[in-house]
Write a protein that holds these residues in place. Structure first.
Motif, mmCIF file in Angstrom:
data_model
loop_
_atom_site.group_PDB
_atom_site.id
_atom_site.type_symbol
_atom_site.label_atom_id
_atom_site.label_comp_id
_atom_site.label_asym_id
_atom_site.label_seq_id
_atom_site.Cartn_x
_atom_site.Cartn_y
_atom_site.Cartn_z
ATOM 1 N N ALA A 78 0.824 -1.208 0.000
ATOM 2 C CA ALA A 78 0.000 0.000 0.000
ATOM 3 C C ALA A 78 0.856 1.254 0.000
ATOM 4 C CB ALA A 78 -0.939 -0.014 1.203
ATOM 5 N N THR A 79 2.011 1.176 -0.667
ATOM 6 C CA THR A 79 2.844 2.364 -0.805
ATOM 7 C C THR A 79 2.385 3.242 -1.957
ATOM 8 O OG1 THR A 79 4.379 1.200 -2.259
ATOM 9 C CG2 THR A 79 4.911 1.215 0.100
ATOM 10 N N GLY A 80 1.678 2.647 -2.923
ATOM 11 C CA GLY A 80 1.335 3.370 -4.140
ATOM 12 C C GLY A 80 2.530 3.621 -5.029
ATOM 13 N N ASP A 81 3.633 2.958 -4.720
ATOM 14 C CA ASP A 81 4.900 3.170 -5.433
ATOM 15 C C ASP A 81 5.141 1.991 -6.370
ATOM 16 O OD1 ASP A 81 7.517 3.442 -6.268
ATOM 17 O OD2 ASP A 81 8.332 3.882 -4.272
ATOM 18 N N LEU A 82 4.926 2.195 -7.658
ATOM 19 C CA LEU A 82 5.059 1.095 -8.609
ATOM 20 C C LEU A 82 6.510 0.689 -8.832
ATOM 21 C CD1 LEU A 82 2.306 2.043 -11.179
ATOM 22 C CD2 LEU A 82 2.281 0.162 -9.536
ATOM 23 N N ILE A 83 7.454 1.575 -8.520
ATOM 24 C CA ILE A 83 8.868 1.180 -8.581
ATOM 25 C C ILE A 83 9.142 0.147 -7.492
ATOM 26 C CG2 ILE A 83 11.255 1.968 -8.319
ATOM 27 C CD1 ILE A 83 10.345 4.682 -9.426
ATOM 28 N N GLN A 84 8.625 0.389 -6.298
ATOM 29 C CA GLN A 84 8.804 -0.578 -5.213
ATOM 30 C C GLN A 84 8.113 -1.896 -5.544
ATOM 31 O OE1 GLN A 84 9.205 0.714 -1.254
ATOM 32 N NE2 GLN A 84 7.942 -0.889 -0.356
ATOM 33 N N VAL A 85 6.919 -1.822 -6.111
ATOM 34 C CA VAL A 85 6.196 -3.037 -6.508
ATOM 35 C C VAL A 85 7.018 -3.837 -7.517
ATOM 36 C CG1 VAL A 85 4.192 -3.880 -7.801
ATOM 37 C CG2 VAL A 85 3.896 -2.172 -6.005
#
Length: 292
Positions: free
Chosen positions: A164-171
């Motif tokens: 639930a970071t909203g960070d697609l780089i992290q995903v």
């Protein structure tokens, strides 16, 4: 077990200061009838932070009983207190849940090593599949992809993460580092479709309390290669997604369900009713979406 598709982060209905078991069972039954892929009791949307231990157990028990193995139940059992998390996760296992969702320790702000040891200690105490939950906006710390990869490698029963970071780089980094055997689930309704596009597996959703069939259909369409339908459903839900976060979750979604007559607008402090101006906005958005 592979926790993929659309799972609803269930609200917890209250009446007279207690869990409203009748409304809770009705809501769970409606979710299953509408085609949801799985259920998550006792998450953030279920006001888990203000449930007593007895109520937490009651909500899990009710959900497991009502689902009756028709869909998987991923029971929230997290805590910032490792001993308490073990206690709740052990109960989830005994109650017959299919897995447990464990938030990273909030408030304490542990190091990455502390986060690793927290989850390791819980995993060694139970045999249920574990899905981690990373939401830095509520916990104050981020579970880094390298820590998640280490946990999955050392403890195979840690099978996935709600991101639930909203960070697609992290995903993307998570999927790259953890491999195809690891399930990455969106914890943010806004980013379900983008997450699926980089190899994610689904969502633990707030909006599916209102639109279980639509969110399940989005995930199914993507998995069937029907990108056009998935994209159409994504944009159809965006106005209501925004409405669900006009105030802190679960205030808007529980209010929306109350407007539909499905439960009372009964919150646990420090959650309070939706502001009057936002209530009118919510009614307007729901009317436009055909929900009122």
């Amino acid at each position: 077990m592979n926790f993929s598709g659309a799972y609803t982060a269930l609200v917890t209905p209250f009446r007279d200061g207690k869990i409203d078991e009748e409304r809770f069972r009705e809501h769970i039954e409606w979710q299953i009838t509408e085609g949801i892929h799985g259920l998550v009791p006792c998450g953030t949307t279920g006001e888990s932070a203000t449930l007593t231990h007895d109520e937490h157990k009651e909500a899990i028990r009710i959900c497991v009983e009502q689902a009756n193995k028709r869909v998987p139940v991923l029971a929230g059992a997290g805590s910032n207190n490792t001993k308490e998390a073990v206690h709740l996760a052990t109960f989830a296992e005994e109650a017959g849940a299919d897995g447990t969702l464990l938030i990273s320790p909030y408030y304490n702000k542990p190091t990455q090593e502390g986060i690793y040891q927290h989850f390791k200690h819980i995993a060694e105490a139970i045999s249920l599949p574990i899905v981690l939950y990373n939401v830095p906006g509520r916990t104050g710390s981020n579970v880094l992809p390298s820590t998640v990869a280490r946990l999955h490698k050392d403890l195979p029963q840690i099978v996935g993460i709600k991101e639930a970071t909203g960070d697609l780089i992290q995903v993307s980094d998570l999927i790259e580092q953890c491999g195809s055997s690891f399930t990455v689930i969106s914890g943010d309704d806004f980013t379900v479709l983008p997450l699926l596009s980089v190899g994610g597996s689904g969502v633990i959703s707030v909006i599916s309390n209102l639109l279980p069939n639509k969110m399940a259909s989005l995930c199914t369409a993507w998995n069937n290669g029907d990108i056009e339908t998935a994209r159409k459903l994504h944009f159809e839900m965006q106005p209501l997604n925004r409405a669900m976060f006009m105030e802190s979750n679960p205030i808007p979604v529980k209010t929306a369900l109350a407007l539909q007559g499905k439960m009372d607008t009964d919150f646990r402090l420090p959650m309070v009713p939706l502001a009057e101006a936002n209530l009118e906005r919510l009614k307007s958005i729901m009317t436009e979406a055909g929900l009122l």
